[in-house]
Structure formats: structure tokens, C-alpha cells
Enzyme design. Structure first.
Site, short mmCIF file in Angstrom:
data_model
loop_
_atom_site.label_atom_id
_atom_site.label_comp_id
_atom_site.label_asym_id
_atom_site.label_seq_id
_atom_site.Cartn_x
_atom_site.Cartn_y
_atom_site.Cartn_z
N ARG A 103 18.73 28.02 79.30
CA ARG A 103 18.34 27.12 80.39
C ARG A 103 17.80 25.86 79.74
O ARG A 103 16.89 25.92 78.91
CB ARG A 103 17.27 27.75 81.28
N HIS A 130 24.47 25.71 87.99
CA HIS A 130 23.71 26.98 87.95
C HIS A 130 24.68 28.11 88.30
O HIS A 130 24.56 28.78 89.34
CB HIS A 130 22.55 26.91 88.95
N GLN A 133 23.64 31.77 89.28
CA GLN A 133 23.12 31.89 90.65
C GLN A 133 24.28 32.11 91.63
O GLN A 133 24.21 32.97 92.51
CB GLN A 133 22.35 30.61 91.01
N ASP A 212 18.26 24.87 99.15
CA ASP A 212 17.55 24.91 97.86
C ASP A 212 16.45 23.86 97.91
O ASP A 212 16.43 22.99 98.80
CB ASP A 212 18.55 24.65 96.71
N CYS A 252 18.26 30.13 96.76
CA CYS A 252 18.22 30.68 95.40
C CYS A 252 16.80 30.99 94.95
O CYS A 252 16.62 31.75 94.01
CB CYS A 252 18.88 29.71 94.43
N ARG A 280 20.92 38.87 91.15
CA ARG A 280 21.01 38.18 89.86
C ARG A 280 21.15 39.21 88.74
O ARG A 280 21.93 39.03 87.80
CB ARG A 280 19.74 37.33 89.62
N1 CP Z 1 16.95 30.99 91.26
C1 CP Z 1 16.50 30.83 90.01
O1 CP Z 1 17.22 30.47 89.08
O2 CP Z 1 15.17 31.10 89.86
P1 CP Z 1 14.30 30.89 88.55
O3 CP Z 1 14.12 29.42 88.34
O4 CP Z 1 13.00 31.58 88.85
O5 CP Z 1 15.02 31.51 87.39
N1 NVA Z 2 17.85 23.15 91.98
C1 NVA Z 2 16.74 23.89 91.41
C2 NVA Z 2 17.10 25.32 91.26
C3 NVA Z 2 15.97 26.21 90.76
C4 NVA Z 2 16.42 27.62 90.56
C5 NVA Z 2 16.34 23.26 90.09
O1 NVA Z 2 17.24 22.85 89.33
O2 NVA Z 2 15.16 23.16 89.78
#
Ligand code: CP
Ligand code: NVA
Length: 294
Positions: A103, A130, A133, A212, A252, A280
Site C-alpha cells: 500500500r 484499490h 477491494q 466511499d 469499503c 477481503r
Molecule cells: N477498505 C480498506 O481498504 O480498508 P483499510 O484502509 O482499513 O485497509
Molecule cells: N478512497 C479511500 C479508500 C480507503 C480504503 C482512500 O484512498 O483513502
């Protein structure tokens, strides 16, 4: 040839379908140890340069339950934070581990890592995509509706990484994805999704409504403007009533009740978000088993 998973486009429709089948098998057999030897003797690096609750924990548990060794690393623990290049990091990690899950605040950095790594690289969220997800989202819809083909999913809010990954995965699954976002927040054309600035039109006839956060990681400096611009795109009971009676609500997470979604809808009877979060784990197990199959 190693296979990466950076945008979801790496999967064909057939592979995606198989992966979801596999996720369902792993979910059904979880307490009987199904899949327990899949990653025996393998180690997976889990690099998190940004906060995470679901992704990090579900990947760590996934690797452990598949019999592998997860190695969780924060970005600031690596020499990367002191200037070691991404490509050298990729070369070195490839000598120790069998896959790298990352990430990062930069999609380009993840692509560069994948280009230099000799092992599969999985995108655990970048500002652009993502895809992990989206796998869990599709599994959740499959559980609720059976076949994904022809389902209408309305994504309402910020046309962000989550929206883009849904559009890509939804197209592979032959779903109808509509993204409703205001000017300046809309997804670019070209992912197979229909684009609109009208949330009501988007949710009309929808089987699922998805939203989201309005302020993604990295968008904090624009928080005030984003909240003002996106307010008309809140998912509330009124908007939900404009979808099919059988519609489910997806998010999400993390959620900000009172912003992109009301508390009533998030915790209401049509919400599928907790199953979605659980999924997930199962889809990521299936993904790792697929990428690391001999
Ligand atoms: N939905 C998701 O990716 O959550 P986190 O940021 O907690 O990993
Ligand atoms: N769109 C959000 C998703 C978090 C899981 C972000 O990128 O922060």
C-alpha cells in the site's frame, strides 16, 4: 512468468470468475482448514506505507491461514525511507519472499516496484486503484444475487481509486456500473462505467449502491472543499428508496457516518458492509493462491 495484480486488468473474465469460485470455497471451508497448505514454506512481504485496518489484517490472517509467513513492514522501517531506490528494494525483497503486497501513496512507485521485482506484486491501495477491494465487493454481490452479469451498481460520491477499481472489475464481470459524481470529482472515461452527475438517475433500478469516503488518504488538505462539493451526493434513506427494493448498500470502509453515508443506511437492513469487509480475507486468500500457484 510472474503475474502482478496492480489494477485488476491483469485478470480476464474467466480468471476473475474462477478466483471468486475459489474464494467461496475457501470461505465455506475456513474452519475446516481448507487451503491450509497452499502457501506452506512461502513468505509474503506486506508493506504498508499508509494506515490500514482491513487490508493489513486480512492479508496477514490470509497468509497465516494458508500456511505461509506474513512479514508486515511499515514504509518507515525500510531503507526505502532513507533513499534506497524502489528497484533495489524490489530486487532484494525478491530474494527473500515469494510475493510483495504493498500500500503506497504513489501508484507509479508500485508499478516501478513490480517492474523490478521477480515475484508477484499486489496493489493493496494506491491513490489510483484499490483492486483487492473490488474483488471482495464482487464476492459480496455474488453471495447476495448469484450471477453478477447484468447487475446494476451505482457508485455515488468521489470518483476515486475505489470507484475506478469497481469500474474495471465490474466490466470484467459484465455488470453495469454507473458512477455519479460532481464535476471535478468524476472518473475519467474508458473503464466501461457510465458517468453521470445525477445520483438519483444513477441509483434508479440499481441492485447495489456503493459509496466511499469524501476525503481519501492524501486528500486531507482539500477536506473542507470536498465535503462542501460532495454533500449533495450523500447516500441517505431517500436515495436508497430510489433504488430497487432488493438493493444492497456497500462501502469499503472506513465510513464517516453523517458525511458520505447516513448512520441509518450504514447500519440499516440493506447494508452489506460487514460481509464486504469479511470478504477481503477470502478473496485475498484466493488471489494469493492464484498468483502463487505452480
Ligand atoms: N477498505 C480498506 O481498504 O480498508 P483499510 O484502509 O482499513 O485497509
Ligand atoms: N478512497 C479511500 C479508500 C480507503 C480504503 C482512500 O484512498 O483513502
Amino acid at each position: 512468468m510472474k503475474q502482478d495484480f496492480l489494477t485488476g486488468e491483469e485478470l480476464g473474465a474467466f480468471e476473475l470468475d474462477k478466483l471468486l469460485d475459489r474464494a467461496q470455497e475457501l470461505k465455506a471451508g475456513r474452519r475446516d482448514g481448507v487451503g491450509g497448505e497452499k502457501l506452506a514454506g512461502r513468505s509474503i512481504a506486506l508493506v504498508f506505507e499508509k494506515p490500514s485496518t482491513r487490508t493489513r489484517i486480512s492479508f496477514e490472517v490470509a497468509v497465516a491461514e494458508l500456511g505461509g509467513t506474513p512479514i508486515v513492514l511499515r514504509g518507515d522501517e525500510l531503507q526505502l525511507s532513507r533513499g534506497e531506490s524502489i528497484s533495489d528494494t524490489a530486487r532484494v525483497l525478491s530474494r527473500y519472499v515469494d510475493a510483495i503486497v504493498i500500500r503506497s501513496g504513489s501508484h507509479e512507485a508500485v508499478s516501478e516496484l513490480a517492474a523490478s521485482a521477480e515475484v508477484p506484486v499486489v496493489n493493496a491501495l494506491t491513490p489510483l486503484h484499490h483492486p483487492c477491494q473490488a474483488l471482495a465487493d464482487l464476492l459480496t454481490l455474488r453471495e447476495r444475487f448469484g450471477d453478477l452479469q447484468g447487475l446494476r451498481l451505482a457508485y455515488v460520491g468521489d470518483g476515486n481509486n475505489v470507484a475506478r477499481s469497481l469500474a474495471i472489475a465490474g466490466e470484467l464481470a459484465q455488470m453495469e456500473v454507473v458512477v455519479a459524481a460532481p464535476a471535478g470529482y468524476q472518473l475519467e472515461e474508458g473503464h466501461g462505467a457510465k458517468l453521470t452527475d445525477d445520483p438519483r438517475a444513477a441509483v434508479s433500478g440499481a441492485d447495489a449502491i456503493y459509496t466511499d469516503v469524501w476525503v481519501s488518504m492524501g486528500d486531507e488538505a482539500e477536506a473542507e472543499r470536498r465535503r462542501a462539493d460532495l454533500t449533495p451526493f450523500q447516500v441517505d434513506a431517500d436515495l436508497l428508496a430510489a433504488a430497487k427494493d432488493s438493493a444492497v448498500v456497500l462501502h469499503c470502509l472506513p465510513a464517516h457516518p453523517g458525511e458520505e453515508i447516513t448512520e441509518e443506511v450504514l447500519y440499516g437492513s440493506q447494508s452489506a458492509v460487514w460481509d464486504q469487509a469479511e470478504n477481503r480475507l477470502h478473496t485475498q486468500k484466493a488471489l494469493l493462491a492464484t498468483l502463487l500457484s505452480d
